[in-house]
Design a protein around this motif. Structure first.
Motif, mmCIF file in Angstrom:
data_model
loop_
_atom_site.group_PDB
_atom_site.id
_atom_site.type_symbol
_atom_site.label_atom_id
_atom_site.label_comp_id
_atom_site.label_asym_id
_atom_site.label_seq_id
_atom_site.Cartn_x
_atom_site.Cartn_y
_atom_site.Cartn_z
ATOM 1 N N MET A 263 0.834 -1.170 0.000
ATOM 2 C CA MET A 263 0.000 0.000 0.000
ATOM 3 C C MET A 263 0.882 1.238 0.000
ATOM 4 S SD MET A 263 -2.860 0.633 2.577
ATOM 5 C CE MET A 263 -4.013 1.703 2.736
ATOM 6 N N ASN A 264 0.577 2.122 -0.918
ATOM 7 C CA ASN A 264 1.317 3.376 -1.013
ATOM 8 C C ASN A 264 0.593 4.439 -0.208
ATOM 9 O OD1 ASN A 264 3.106 2.215 -2.757
ATOM 10 N ND2 ASN A 264 2.052 2.921 -4.594
ATOM 11 N N SER A 265 1.385 5.278 0.436
ATOM 12 C CA SER A 265 0.772 6.374 1.174
ATOM 13 C C SER A 265 1.327 7.691 0.643
ATOM 14 C CB SER A 265 1.033 6.243 2.673
ATOM 15 O OG SER A 265 2.413 6.356 2.905
ATOM 16 N N VAL A 266 0.490 8.677 0.668
ATOM 17 C CA VAL A 266 0.870 10.002 0.201
ATOM 18 C C VAL A 266 0.878 10.917 1.411
ATOM 19 C CG1 VAL A 266 0.216 11.944 -1.266
ATOM 20 C CG2 VAL A 266 -0.177 9.586 -2.042
ATOM 21 N N THR A 267 1.980 11.621 1.561
ATOM 22 C CA THR A 267 2.027 12.586 2.648
ATOM 23 C C THR A 267 1.852 13.973 2.072
ATOM 24 O OG1 THR A 267 4.417 12.744 2.497
ATOM 25 C CG2 THR A 267 3.534 11.164 4.066
ATOM 26 N N VAL A 268 1.105 14.771 2.759
ATOM 27 C CA VAL A 268 0.836 16.130 2.312
ATOM 28 C C VAL A 268 1.489 17.071 3.310
ATOM 29 C CG1 VAL A 268 -0.944 17.854 1.869
ATOM 30 C CG2 VAL A 268 -1.329 15.441 1.255
ATOM 31 N N ASN A 269 2.284 17.964 2.754
ATOM 32 C CA ASN A 269 2.923 18.970 3.595
ATOM 33 C C ASN A 269 1.895 20.071 3.840
ATOM 34 O OD1 ASN A 269 4.444 20.917 4.802
ATOM 35 N ND2 ASN A 269 6.078 20.919 3.276
ATOM 36 N N SER A 270 1.484 20.225 5.081
ATOM 37 C CA SER A 270 0.441 21.202 5.379
ATOM 38 C C SER A 270 0.932 22.635 5.244
ATOM 39 C CB SER A 270 -0.101 20.976 6.796
ATOM 40 O OG SER A 270 0.935 21.190 7.734
ATOM 41 N N LYS A 271 2.233 22.823 5.151
ATOM 42 C CA LYS A 271 2.768 24.171 5.010
ATOM 43 C C LYS A 271 2.797 24.647 3.568
ATOM 44 C CE LYS A 271 5.456 24.038 9.197
ATOM 45 N NZ LYS A 271 6.687 24.334 9.843
ATOM 46 N N SER A 272 2.659 23.759 2.609
ATOM 47 C CA SER A 272 2.659 24.188 1.212
ATOM 48 C C SER A 272 1.271 24.715 0.857
ATOM 49 C CB SER A 272 3.054 23.037 0.288
ATOM 50 O OG SER A 272 2.070 22.042 0.321
ATOM 51 N N PRO A 273 1.235 25.795 0.073
ATOM 52 C CA PRO A 273 -0.068 26.374 -0.266
ATOM 53 C C PRO A 273 -0.857 25.458 -1.192
ATOM 54 C CG PRO A 273 1.684 27.496 -1.449
ATOM 55 C CD PRO A 273 2.334 26.520 -0.505
ATOM 56 N N SER A 274 -2.138 25.431 -0.993
ATOM 57 C CA SER A 274 -2.978 24.599 -1.854
ATOM 58 C C SER A 274 -3.213 25.326 -3.175
ATOM 59 C CB SER A 274 -4.314 24.316 -1.169
ATOM 60 O OG SER A 274 -5.075 25.499 -1.111
ATOM 61 N N HIS A 275 -3.670 24.576 -4.141
ATOM 62 C CA HIS A 275 -3.971 25.166 -5.445
ATOM 63 C C HIS A 275 -5.082 26.212 -5.319
ATOM 64 C CE1 HIS A 275 -1.279 22.558 -7.570
ATOM 65 N NE2 HIS A 275 -1.854 21.470 -7.069
ATOM 66 N N VAL A 276 -6.001 25.973 -4.422
ATOM 67 C CA VAL A 276 -7.109 26.910 -4.228
ATOM 68 C C VAL A 276 -6.586 28.237 -3.686
ATOM 69 C CG1 VAL A 276 -9.231 27.335 -2.928
ATOM 70 C CG2 VAL A 276 -8.808 25.082 -3.900
ATOM 71 N N SER A 277 -5.694 28.180 -2.709
ATOM 72 C CA SER A 277 -5.183 29.431 -2.144
ATOM 73 C C SER A 277 -4.297 30.177 -3.140
ATOM 74 C CB SER A 277 -4.436 29.179 -0.831
ATOM 75 O OG SER A 277 -3.291 28.386 -1.050
ATOM 76 N N ILE A 278 -3.576 29.456 -3.975
ATOM 77 C CA ILE A 278 -2.771 30.103 -5.017
ATOM 78 C C ILE A 278 -3.691 30.784 -6.022
ATOM 79 C CG2 ILE A 278 -1.210 29.686 -6.963
ATOM 80 C CD1 ILE A 278 0.061 27.460 -5.253
ATOM 81 N N PHE A 279 -4.749 30.087 -6.422
ATOM 82 C CA PHE A 279 -5.714 30.668 -7.357
ATOM 83 C C PHE A 279 -6.385 31.887 -6.735
ATOM 84 C CE2 PHE A 279 -10.109 30.947 -8.901
ATOM 85 C CZ PHE A 279 -9.851 31.204 -10.236
ATOM 86 N N ARG A 280 -6.752 31.802 -5.460
ATOM 87 C CA ARG A 280 -7.407 32.907 -4.777
ATOM 88 C C ARG A 280 -6.486 34.127 -4.727
ATOM 89 N NH1 ARG A 280 -9.171 30.886 0.488
ATOM 90 N NH2 ARG A 280 -10.764 29.873 -0.752
#
Length: 102
Positions: free
Chosen positions: A1-18
């Motif tokens: 099983m592969n797991s994906v870790t998300v760095n909570s400090k990186s901006p999301s695509h939504v916040s970049i678009f906003r």
């Protein structure tokens, strides 16, 4: 099983678009205000030199303001010209007052 870790400090695509959308809206609003001010300043072209002088500007100041690119607010140029006129006028009054005999 592969797991994906998300760095909570990186901006999301939504916040970049906003943020990008906010920058565009801000720029459009500034250009809209510059165009509105340019229309109002164009009305000053109907004034004679004495009327402009009463406002603290000259026909040359008016021409300089209207020569700015359309996306620049020409009122900023007129405000600076008027402030220069006020400083010069105040200095001249001061110089005349200092020269008076006591």
């Amino acid at each position: 099983m592969n797991s994906v870790t998300v760095n909570s400090k990186s901006p999301s695509h939504v916040s970049i678009f906003r943020a990008a959308l906010q920058a565009v809206v801000t720029k459009v609003a500034a250009i809209s205000m510059a165009i509105k001010n340019r229309r109002e300043i164009n009305q000053l072209a109907n004034f004679d030199a004495a009327m402009l002088r009463d406002l603290g500007i000259t026909p040359t100041d008016l021409d300089g303001a209207l020569a700015q690119p359309f996306w620049h607010d020409p009122s900023a140029h007129l405000v600076e010209a008027q402030m220069d006129w006020r400083r010069a006028n105040k200095a001249a009054k001061h110089d005349n007052f200092v020269g008076l005999p006591r």
